[in-house]
Design a protein around this motif. Structure first.
Motif, PDB file in Angstrom:
ATOM      1  N   THR A  36      -6.482  -4.625  -6.668  1.00  0.00           N
ATOM      2  CA  THR A  36      -5.081  -4.220  -6.619  1.00  0.00           C
ATOM      3  C   THR A  36      -4.238  -5.266  -5.911  1.00  0.00           C
ATOM      4  O   THR A  36      -4.701  -5.920  -4.973  1.00  0.00           O
ATOM      5  CB  THR A  36      -4.927  -2.861  -5.900  1.00  0.00           C
ATOM      6  OG1 THR A  36      -3.542  -2.520  -5.823  1.00  0.00           O
ATOM      7  CG2 THR A  36      -5.511  -2.901  -4.495  1.00  0.00           C
ATOM      8  N   SER A  37      -3.013  -5.420  -6.387  1.00  0.00           N
ATOM      9  CA  SER A  37      -2.087  -6.356  -5.741  1.00  0.00           C
ATOM     10  C   SER A  37      -1.221  -5.659  -4.700  1.00  0.00           C
ATOM     11  O   SER A  37      -0.482  -6.312  -3.968  1.00  0.00           O
ATOM     12  CB  SER A  37      -1.183  -7.011  -6.792  1.00  0.00           C
ATOM     13  OG  SER A  37      -0.419  -6.024  -7.475  1.00  0.00           O
ATOM     14  N   GLU A  38      -1.318  -4.334  -4.644  1.00  0.00           N
ATOM     15  CA  GLU A  38      -0.537  -3.565  -3.682  1.00  0.00           C
ATOM     16  C   GLU A  38      -1.352  -3.329  -2.412  1.00  0.00           C
ATOM     17  O   GLU A  38      -2.581  -3.413  -2.414  1.00  0.00           O
ATOM     18  CB  GLU A  38      -0.135  -2.213  -4.287  1.00  0.00           C
ATOM     19  CG  GLU A  38       0.660  -2.322  -5.577  1.00  0.00           C
ATOM     20  CD  GLU A  38       2.004  -2.983  -5.369  1.00  0.00           C
ATOM     21  OE1 GLU A  38       2.566  -2.829  -4.263  1.00  0.00           O
ATOM     22  OE2 GLU A  38       2.492  -3.649  -6.297  1.00  0.00           O
ATOM     23  N   ALA A  39      -0.634  -3.023  -1.339  1.00  0.00           N
ATOM     24  CA  ALA A  39      -1.318  -2.675  -0.094  1.00  0.00           C
ATOM     25  C   ALA A  39      -2.092  -1.375  -0.298  1.00  0.00           C
ATOM     26  O   ALA A  39      -1.583  -0.423  -0.895  1.00  0.00           O
ATOM     27  CB  ALA A  39      -0.313  -2.530   1.041  1.00  0.00           C
ATOM     28  N   LEU A  40      -3.318  -1.341   0.183  1.00  0.00           N
ATOM     29  CA  LEU A  40      -4.188  -0.181  -0.003  1.00  0.00           C
ATOM     30  C   LEU A  40      -4.263   0.608   1.303  1.00  0.00           C
ATOM     31  O   LEU A  40      -4.868   0.154   2.277  1.00  0.00           O
ATOM     32  CB  LEU A  40      -5.584  -0.638  -0.423  1.00  0.00           C
ATOM     33  CG  LEU A  40      -6.630   0.444  -0.730  1.00  0.00           C
ATOM     34  CD1 LEU A  40      -6.146   1.352  -1.855  1.00  0.00           C
ATOM     35  CD2 LEU A  40      -7.962  -0.194  -1.089  1.00  0.00           C
ATOM     36  N   ALA A  96      -4.074  -9.144   4.654  1.00  0.00           N
ATOM     37  CA  ALA A  96      -2.816  -8.855   5.337  1.00  0.00           C
ATOM     38  C   ALA A  96      -2.793  -7.373   5.681  1.00  0.00           C
ATOM     39  O   ALA A  96      -3.016  -6.527   4.811  1.00  0.00           O
ATOM     40  CB  ALA A  96      -1.631  -9.214   4.455  1.00  0.00           C
ATOM     41  N   GLU A  97      -2.539  -7.072   6.935  1.00  0.00           N
ATOM     42  CA  GLU A  97      -2.464  -5.684   7.391  1.00  0.00           C
ATOM     43  C   GLU A  97      -1.006  -5.342   7.638  1.00  0.00           C
ATOM     44  O   GLU A  97      -0.352  -5.913   8.503  1.00  0.00           O
ATOM     45  CB  GLU A  97      -3.285  -5.502   8.664  1.00  0.00           C
ATOM     46  CG  GLU A  97      -3.355  -4.072   9.159  1.00  0.00           C
ATOM     47  CD  GLU A  97      -4.270  -3.913  10.361  1.00  0.00           C
ATOM     48  OE1 GLU A  97      -4.376  -2.784  10.865  1.00  0.00           O
ATOM     49  OE2 GLU A  97      -4.871  -4.920  10.792  1.00  0.00           O
ATOM     50  N   THR A  98      -0.471  -4.419   6.856  1.00  0.00           N
ATOM     51  CA  THR A  98       0.932  -4.049   6.951  1.00  0.00           C
ATOM     52  C   THR A  98       1.058  -2.563   7.248  1.00  0.00           C
ATOM     53  O   THR A  98       0.061  -1.855   7.398  1.00  0.00           O
ATOM     54  CB  THR A  98       1.668  -4.372   5.638  1.00  0.00           C
ATOM     55  OG1 THR A  98       1.200  -3.490   4.609  1.00  0.00           O
ATOM     56  CG2 THR A  98       1.420  -5.813   5.209  1.00  0.00           C
ATOM     57  N   ALA A  99       2.302  -2.101   7.303  1.00  0.00           N
ATOM     58  CA  ALA A  99       2.537  -0.681   7.559  1.00  0.00           C
ATOM     59  C   ALA A  99       2.001   0.182   6.425  1.00  0.00           C
ATOM     60  O   ALA A  99       1.670   1.352   6.630  1.00  0.00           O
ATOM     61  CB  ALA A  99       4.035  -0.429   7.748  1.00  0.00           C
ATOM     62  N   ASP A 100       1.905  -0.385   5.210  1.00  0.00           N
ATOM     63  CA  ASP A 100       1.440   0.383   4.056  1.00  0.00           C
ATOM     64  C   ASP A 100      -0.074   0.368   3.897  1.00  0.00           C
ATOM     65  O   ASP A 100      -0.617   1.133   3.099  1.00  0.00           O
ATOM     66  CB  ASP A 100       2.080  -0.162   2.775  1.00  0.00           C
ATOM     67  CG  ASP A 100       3.585   0.041   2.765  1.00  0.00           C
ATOM     68  OD1 ASP A 100       4.041   1.043   3.340  1.00  0.00           O
ATOM     69  OD2 ASP A 100       4.292  -0.807   2.199  1.00  0.00           O
TER      70      ASP A 100
END
Length: 253
Positions: free
Chosen positions: A16-20, A88-92
């Motif tokens: 996936t290209s989205e944050a999981l 990358a660790e994001t809010a999502d």
């Protein structure tokens, strides 16, 4: 045969290209575990058409805290191996990304424009908003000493800063804060993950604003008087009234 949990997580991140989000990852792993058990029990899978590679079963997922640890272990392994991939660790959630050194080549392949660079003024303004938020335009200008109109407009245009409401101050000025895209831009989950800064600490910013509020006593230059016209101070033990009386006596003589 049991599939490797870490490699399964790596495959899901890659797919996936989205944050999981971690909760979504846990849900998918739990469903995959149940399905692989059912396939093994019914002996329906084989190496050619089984979704999970033959008779391999997906292990049950651990808790969300352990899942985060596994993803960070993957990230550390990739970095140690000098891999082209990073996490990358994001809010999502977590997202598999290409390391910045290879970003330009990937953009050319995908025909994507190079991201616009922020000016030093915009970066300064963004830093103040990030560490001070919610903050008004006037506070930003008092800290920087210059107008913030252009920088705020550019940051808003790039969806890094947005209006967060109005301050309980005269005139109800707009207050600004950072966006979800800002967190993604910095690779952090929340503003609490920002690195500590002595220069941009709340105490330092408050001190700057307090210094700006302090009134300076006007000197001769402020009053438009030359230094020569400044009144000479009274000598020790001699009052200003005594000096005035002596001056009047001289005039009478």
């Amino acid at each position: 045969m049991s599939a490797d949990l870490k490699k399964t997580i790596e495959a899901l991140l890659f797919s996936t290209s989205e944050a999981l989000p971690v909760r979504e990852l846990h849900r998918v792993l739990a469903e995959a575990h149940e399905q692989s058990l059912a396939d093994a029990e019914n002996d329906q899978g084989n190496s050619e058409d089984d979704d999970f590679g033959g008779e391999a079963t997906i292990p049950p997922p651990p808790g969300t805290s352990r899942l985060r640890e596994i993803i960070r272990e993957l990230r550390d392994e990739w970095r140690a191996a000098d891999s082209v991939y990073d996490v990358a660790e994001t809010a999502d959630g977590f997202r598999m990304v290409v390391r910045p050194v290879y970003a330009d080549a990937v953009r050319l392949l995908r025909k994507e424009p190079r991201p616009a660079r922020l000016s030093s003024a915009a970066m300064e303004t963004l830093s103040i908003v990030a560490y001070r938020q919610p903050v008004t335009r006037s506070d930003i200008e008092r800290i920087r000493g210059v107008s913030a109109d252009s920088a705020l407009s550019r940051l808003t245009e790039h969806d890094l800063v947005e209006a967060k409401g109005r301050a309980e101050l005269p005139g109800r000025p707009t207050v600004y804060g950072t966006t979800e895209k800002f967190l993604d831009f910095c690779g952090i989950r929340s503003v609490e993950d920002l690195p500590s800064s002595d220069v941009l600490s709340p105490a330092r910013l408050d001190a700057w604003l307090s210094e700006d509020d302090e009134e300076k006593s006007p000197d001769n230059a402020d009053m438009g008087l030359p230094e020569s016209e400044a009144e000479a101070p009274a000598s020790e033990g001699e009052s200003a009234e005594e000096i005035r009386v002596e001056d009047e006596t001289e005039e009478v003589k």
